[in-house]
Scaffold this motif. Structure first.
Motif, short mmCIF file in Angstrom:
data_model
loop_
_atom_site.label_atom_id
_atom_site.label_comp_id
_atom_site.label_asym_id
_atom_site.label_seq_id
_atom_site.Cartn_x
_atom_site.Cartn_y
_atom_site.Cartn_z
N SER A 283 25.62 21.10 -91.17
CA SER A 283 24.23 21.38 -90.80
C SER A 283 23.68 20.20 -90.03
O SER A 283 24.19 19.08 -90.10
CB SER A 283 23.38 21.66 -92.04
N SER A 284 22.58 20.48 -89.28
CA SER A 284 21.93 19.45 -88.48
C SER A 284 20.44 19.78 -88.39
O SER A 284 20.04 20.95 -88.51
CB SER A 284 22.54 19.39 -87.08
N THR A 285 19.63 18.74 -88.18
CA THR A 285 18.20 18.97 -88.00
C THR A 285 17.89 19.53 -86.61
O THR A 285 16.83 20.12 -86.41
CB THR A 285 17.43 17.66 -88.21
N LYS A 300 21.65 25.97 -86.63
CA LYS A 300 21.36 24.69 -87.24
C LYS A 300 22.28 24.43 -88.43
O LYS A 300 22.33 23.31 -88.93
CB LYS A 300 19.90 24.62 -87.69
N ARG A 301 22.97 25.49 -88.87
CA ARG A 301 23.95 25.34 -89.94
C ARG A 301 25.07 26.34 -89.71
O ARG A 301 24.82 27.49 -89.35
CB ARG A 301 23.32 25.59 -91.31
#
Length: 453
Positions: A283-285, A300-301
């Motif tokens: 995942s990432s912001t 985003k994931r």
């Protein structure tokens, strides 16, 4: 029985017993040699037997002390010699699979000698009574009956020919291959110490499909196979599974778990390139793009299982894209102005009502004063006077023109601010600032790889 039948019959009985224990007697020359020697070893009490001639001093000593078909043809000799063999093997190699082959081969000799007229004294030295089968001596074999020995030898050879797959695959693998269902593949998968290769025949709708692949995961509902470098899911819900045949490969596979913390997309592409991914959860912001099975999606994931062609892509520069396009202008009104206008309208209505009430009161007072002057008698004057006093004592509501004026001023100020703000927005849209490249996304999570060794 004679030596050829002890060898052939020993092969059948030992092979079947070893198959029950998932041992293949053809797996190594040592297991075949142990089977052959152990199937003849009980006749070491006979100096003229093949094994007796090979070890003549020992054979003579045993024959002189106990005679033929006594101690070496007993359960005592079977158990004690097997125990001794297992101890020696364990001290040399650390395991004892050959001891099981030795046990079944030795036991096969005793079992085959029970079919002869003489039988074997299994409980020797506690009892000399022979054990035989069948009970009727007419159905047992005489030692000099070459015809019966030949027939038995041919039957043993035919049985060995047809039972060879059982010997090589093991009893339970052969059993599971016979039925060929997911349930039996599950049973074989959990008992296996190596990697299984599963051949399948299925039907998707009306289209038949078939193939083979390494079994990575299996339940009673689905199986995951690694076929030609790609994962294939065989699911009972989406297809008809006609036949599933497991086969042991002798290879193994392991899972490698890797934790990921703030890794760039380029580094991830290098990490997952040409790898078999059992599970990935990253995942990432910031949004990132994934190319999977020919489709590109923004995420985003990402949480997927059993992938072989995963590629991470750099996010599109949305600022530079919008900078080259004409962005439409939308007038943004101040939401407070309609509320204040509604309040002003209510105040104006209330002030008009109060002002009208004041004018009506003043008119009524003037009329009462005129009626008092015109009255000719005192009672009438007194009545009008009381009405006048009552009217004067009544205090009517006063209009709040100051609040009305303040609301009008506030609305005018807000309308002016609204107009200036929208003029500034229009100016900014007509001459936008140069786009700022977005920060690259960094991903965290874990990846589980499958490695076949």
């Amino acid at each position: 029985m004679r030596t050829p039948n002890h060898l052939a019959g020993g092969l059948i009985i030992t092979g079947f017993g070893a198959a029950l224990c998932n041992l293949n007697i053809f797996n190594s020359p040592a297991s075949v040699g142990v089977m052959a020697i152990a199937s003849l070893l009980p006749d070491i009490d006979h100096p003229k037997s093949i094994i007796g001639r090979s070890l003549k001093p020992i054979a003579r000593a045993i024959n002189r002390r106990w005679g033929h078909r006594t101690i070496t043809h007993s359960a005592v000799a079977l158990v004690s010699s097997t125990f001794l063999f297992a101890l020696i093997e364990k001290s040399i190699s650390g395991s004892s699979p050959l001891a099981l082959i030795y046990f079944f081969a030795y036991f096969s000799h005793l079992l085959l000698d029970m079919v002869t007229l003489m039988g074997v004294p299994l409980l020797y030295p506690f009892s000399k009574n022979p054990f035989v089968m069948p009970a009727n001596p007419k159905w047992r074999i005489r030692n000099d009956d070459r015809r019966a020995e030949t027939i038995a030898f041919c039957l043993f050879l035919l049985a060995a020919l047809f039972m060879r797959p059982l010997f090589e695959q093991g009893f339970w693998t052969t059993y599971n291959r016979t039925f060929g269902t997911l349930k039996h593949v599950v049973s074989e998968f959990h008992k296996a110490d190596d990697l299984l290769e599963v051949s399948y025949q299925a039907k998707v709708g009306t289209e038949p499909i078939s193939g083979r692949g390494y079994c990575i995961e299996v339940t009673e509902q689905y199986a995951i196979l690694l076929e030609n470098g790609r994962f294939r899911r065989l699911d009972k819900q989406s297809m008809v599974l006609n036949k599933l045949l497991p086969r042991h490969t002798g290879r193994k596979f392991v899972y490698e778990h890797l934790s990921i913390i703030n890794v760039s997309l380029d580094s991830l592409n290098q990490l997952v390139k040409d790898q078999l991914i059992a599970e990935i959860d990253l995942s990432s912001t910031l949004p990132f793009f994934v190319l999977l099975q020919g489709h590109t999606t923004e995420q985003k994931r990402i949480h997927e299982k059993y992938l072989t062609d995963l590629v991470f892509l750099t996010p599109k520069d949305t600022l530079s894209a919008t900078a080259s396009q004409k962005i439409p202008f939308f007038y943004e009104p101040n939401p407070r102005i309609p509320l204040l206008q509604n309040k002003l309208q209510q105040t104006q209505t209330r002030n008009r009502l109060y002002h009208h009430q004041l004018l009506t009161r003043e008119r009524d007072i003037r009329q009462l004063k005129q009626q008092i002057r015109r009255a000719t008698d005192m009672p009438t004057q007194e009545r009008y006077y009381q009405q006048l006093e009552t009217l004067r004592k009544t205090k009517p509501s006063q209009p709040d023109f100051e609040a009305e004026r303040n609301l009008a001023i506030e609305i005018a100020q807000l309308q002016k601010q609204e107009k200036l703000k929208n003029l500034e927005r229009r100016a900014k849209l007509q001459s936008p600032a140069p786009p700022v490249p977005p920060a690259p996304p960094l991903l965290s999570g874990h990846i589980t790889f499958v490695t076949i060794i």
